[in-house]
Design a protein around this motif. Structure first.
Motif, PDB file in Angstrom:
ATOM      1  N   SER A   1       0.851  -1.289  -0.028  1.00  0.00           N
ATOM      2  CA  SER A   1       0.022   0.009  -0.082  1.00  0.00           C
ATOM      3  C   SER A   1       0.783   1.316   0.085  1.00  0.00           C
ATOM      4  O   SER A   1       0.435   2.340  -0.483  1.00  0.00           O
ATOM      5  CB  SER A   1      -0.979  -0.161   1.390  1.00  0.00           C
ATOM      6  OG  SER A   1      -0.264   0.031   2.489  1.00  0.00           O
ATOM      7  N   GLU A   2       1.885   1.278   0.468  1.00  0.00           N
ATOM      8  CA  GLU A   2       3.138   2.397   0.713  1.00  0.00           C
ATOM      9  C   GLU A   2       3.416   2.743  -0.758  1.00  0.00           C
ATOM     10  O   GLU A   2       3.490   3.755  -1.236  1.00  0.00           O
ATOM     11  CB  GLU A   2       4.213   1.945   1.554  1.00  0.00           C
ATOM     12  CG  GLU A   2       5.269   3.398   1.426  1.00  0.00           C
ATOM     13  CD  GLU A   2       6.186   2.707   2.252  1.00  0.00           C
ATOM     14  OE1 GLU A   2       6.854   3.832   3.243  1.00  0.00           O
ATOM     15  OE2 GLU A   2       6.896   1.761   2.357  1.00  0.00           O
ATOM     16  N   ALA A   3       3.998   1.603  -1.429  1.00  0.00           N
ATOM     17  CA  ALA A   3       4.342   1.648  -2.729  1.00  0.00           C
ATOM     18  C   ALA A   3       3.221   1.982  -3.639  1.00  0.00           C
ATOM     19  O   ALA A   3       3.558   3.036  -4.589  1.00  0.00           O
ATOM     20  CB  ALA A   3       4.939   0.337  -3.406  1.00  0.00           C
ATOM     21  N   ALA A   4       2.113   1.816  -3.664  1.00  0.00           N
ATOM     22  CA  ALA A   4       0.892   2.147  -4.565  1.00  0.00           C
ATOM     23  C   ALA A   4       0.607   3.636  -4.182  1.00  0.00           C
ATOM     24  O   ALA A   4       0.597   4.348  -5.008  1.00  0.00           O
ATOM     25  CB  ALA A   4      -0.302   1.268  -3.890  1.00  0.00           C
ATOM     26  N   TYR A   5       0.674   4.176  -3.015  1.00  0.00           N
ATOM     27  CA  TYR A   5       0.406   5.503  -2.515  1.00  0.00           C
ATOM     28  C   TYR A   5       1.469   6.381  -3.334  1.00  0.00           C
ATOM     29  O   TYR A   5       1.066   7.327  -3.896  1.00  0.00           O
ATOM     30  CB  TYR A   5       0.491   5.580  -1.176  1.00  0.00           C
ATOM     31  CG  TYR A   5       0.389   6.877  -0.924  1.00  0.00           C
ATOM     32  CD1 TYR A   5      -1.066   7.508  -0.543  1.00  0.00           C
ATOM     33  CD2 TYR A   5       1.307   7.946  -0.254  1.00  0.00           C
ATOM     34  CE1 TYR A   5      -1.410   8.883  -0.273  1.00  0.00           C
ATOM     35  CE2 TYR A   5       1.241   9.260  -0.243  1.00  0.00           C
ATOM     36  CZ  TYR A   5      -0.358   9.857   0.043  1.00  0.00           C
ATOM     37  OH  TYR A   5      -0.355  11.033   0.402  1.00  0.00           O
ATOM     38  N   LEU A   6       2.694   6.087  -3.205  1.00  0.00           N
ATOM     39  CA  LEU A   6       3.823   6.837  -3.599  1.00  0.00           C
ATOM     40  C   LEU A   6       3.819   6.903  -5.219  1.00  0.00           C
ATOM     41  O   LEU A   6       3.974   7.754  -5.786  1.00  0.00           O
ATOM     42  CB  LEU A   6       5.125   6.454  -3.293  1.00  0.00           C
ATOM     43  CG  LEU A   6       5.515   6.831  -1.715  1.00  0.00           C
ATOM     44  CD1 LEU A   6       6.724   6.082  -1.345  1.00  0.00           C
ATOM     45  CD2 LEU A   6       5.457   8.327  -1.633  1.00  0.00           C
ATOM     46  N   THR A   7       3.531   5.478  -5.665  1.00  0.00           N
ATOM     47  CA  THR A   7       3.575   5.516  -7.388  1.00  0.00           C
ATOM     48  C   THR A   7       2.376   5.465  -7.913  1.00  0.00           C
ATOM     49  O   THR A   7       2.285   6.384  -8.991  1.00  0.00           O
ATOM     50  CB  THR A   7       4.069   3.914  -7.558  1.00  0.00           C
ATOM     51  OG1 THR A   7       5.174   3.609  -6.778  1.00  0.00           O
ATOM     52  CG2 THR A   7       4.272   3.717  -8.960  1.00  0.00           C
ATOM     53  N   ASP A   8       1.201   5.133  -7.547  1.00  0.00           N
ATOM     54  CA  ASP A   8      -0.046   5.522  -8.056  1.00  0.00           C
ATOM     55  C   ASP A   8      -1.085   6.334  -7.474  1.00  0.00           C
ATOM     56  O   ASP A   8      -2.160   6.800  -8.140  1.00  0.00           O
ATOM     57  CB  ASP A   8      -0.971   4.234  -8.237  1.00  0.00           C
ATOM     58  CG  ASP A   8       0.121   2.950  -8.938  1.00  0.00           C
ATOM     59  OD1 ASP A   8       0.890   3.254  -9.710  1.00  0.00           O
ATOM     60  OD2 ASP A   8      -0.065   2.021  -8.503  1.00  0.00           O
ATOM     61  N   GLY A   9      -0.532   7.098  -6.097  1.00  0.00           N
ATOM     62  CA  GLY A   9      -1.457   7.929  -5.789  1.00  0.00           C
ATOM     63  C   GLY A   9      -2.752   7.460  -4.947  1.00  0.00           C
ATOM     64  O   GLY A   9      -3.796   8.118  -4.914  1.00  0.00           O
ATOM     65  N   SER A  10      -2.616   5.991  -4.857  1.00  0.00           N
ATOM     66  CA  SER A  10      -3.557   5.383  -4.069  1.00  0.00           C
ATOM     67  C   SER A  10      -3.742   5.966  -2.730  1.00  0.00           C
ATOM     68  O   SER A  10      -3.191   6.668  -2.216  1.00  0.00           O
ATOM     69  CB  SER A  10      -3.450   3.969  -3.947  1.00  0.00           C
ATOM     70  OG  SER A  10      -3.124   3.229  -5.099  1.00  0.00           O
ATOM     71  N   GLY A  11      -5.283   5.780  -2.447  1.00  0.00           N
ATOM     72  CA  GLY A  11      -5.651   6.368  -0.961  1.00  0.00           C
ATOM     73  C   GLY A  11      -5.123   6.231   0.303  1.00  0.00           C
ATOM     74  O   GLY A  11      -4.248   5.004   0.375  1.00  0.00           O
ATOM     75  N   PHE A  12      -4.864   6.967   1.293  1.00  0.00           N
ATOM     76  CA  PHE A  12      -4.216   6.521   2.500  1.00  0.00           C
ATOM     77  C   PHE A  12      -4.906   5.460   3.403  1.00  0.00           C
ATOM     78  O   PHE A  12      -4.601   4.867   4.130  1.00  0.00           O
ATOM     79  CB  PHE A  12      -4.023   8.034   3.515  1.00  0.00           C
ATOM     80  CG  PHE A  12      -3.562   7.613   4.774  1.00  0.00           C
ATOM     81  CD1 PHE A  12      -2.098   7.482   4.949  1.00  0.00           C
ATOM     82  CD2 PHE A  12      -4.286   7.727   5.721  1.00  0.00           C
ATOM     83  CE1 PHE A  12      -1.803   7.154   6.100  1.00  0.00           C
ATOM     84  CE2 PHE A  12      -3.870   7.386   7.261  1.00  0.00           C
ATOM     85  CZ  PHE A  12      -2.310   7.185   7.129  1.00  0.00           C
ATOM     86  N   GLU A  13      -6.332   5.210   3.120  1.00  0.00           N
ATOM     87  CA  GLU A  13      -6.999   4.455   3.923  1.00  0.00           C
ATOM     88  C   GLU A  13      -6.436   2.993   3.870  1.00  0.00           C
ATOM     89  O   GLU A  13      -6.244   2.268   4.870  1.00  0.00           O
ATOM     90  CB  GLU A  13      -8.182   4.416   3.623  1.00  0.00           C
ATOM     91  CG  GLU A  13      -9.046   5.774   3.681  1.00  0.00           C
ATOM     92  CD  GLU A  13      -8.743   6.623   2.663  1.00  0.00           C
ATOM     93  OE1 GLU A  13      -8.337   6.347   1.546  1.00  0.00           O
ATOM     94  OE2 GLU A  13      -8.891   7.809   3.028  1.00  0.00           O
TER      95      GLU A  13
END
Length: 147
Positions: free
Chosen positions: A15-27
């Motif tokens: 989820s951390e990688a997705a947040y940084l790479t794809d802008g996925s949500g913090f939830e």
């Protein structure tokens, strides 16, 4: 290490990688963190200092996202002692402003309580290489081409 802790840790990293790479949500990231989680970063980094609770962790990730727009783990190894895990990670980050790719490694001491992450203590191999990747000019992280 219990299977639950390992599942939590792997899901957190994804989820951390997705947040940084794809802008996925913090939830998705927050569901792996205790309400009183603490992230302790080297003070020399743009996102350095101690970040407390979910709100602090969200602000930490936002600061990371200002610096980096990609994170990829190439290798990870885990050692545990029931309440904590040491993780060796080797991977790549792409600096948002410079476009430089930093290939680096770090160790993280991660503590758990009730299956949730309570504290991160990252130890970078080379914080000067991290800073160089984030700034303009010649970089130790990515040497200039010989053209």
């Amino acid at each position: 290490m219990t299977a639950d802790v390992m599942s939590t840790l792997r899901a957190f990293y994804a989820s951390e990688a997705a947040y940084l790479t794809d802008g996925s949500g913090f939830e998705e990231t927050a569901r792996h963190l205790a309400p009183d989680v603490v992230m302790r970063q080297a003070s020399s980094l743009p996102y350095g200092g101690d970040w407390h609770g979910h709100d602090g962790f969200r602000r930490f990730l936002a600061a990371m996202r200002e610096s980096w727009d990609g994170l990829w783990f190439d290798e990870q190894h885990f050692l545990d002692d029931e309440a904590s895990v040491v993780v060796y990670s080797r991977g790549r980050l792409r600096a948002r402003r410079t476009g430089r790719i930093l290939e680096t490694s770090l160790l993280q001491w991660i503590s758990f309580r009730d299956g949730l992450i309570t504290e991160f203590r990252p130890y970078y191999h080379d914080t000067s290489a991290v800073l160089a990747a984030l700034t303009e000019g010649p970089s130790a992280a990515q040497p200039p081409s010989a053209d």
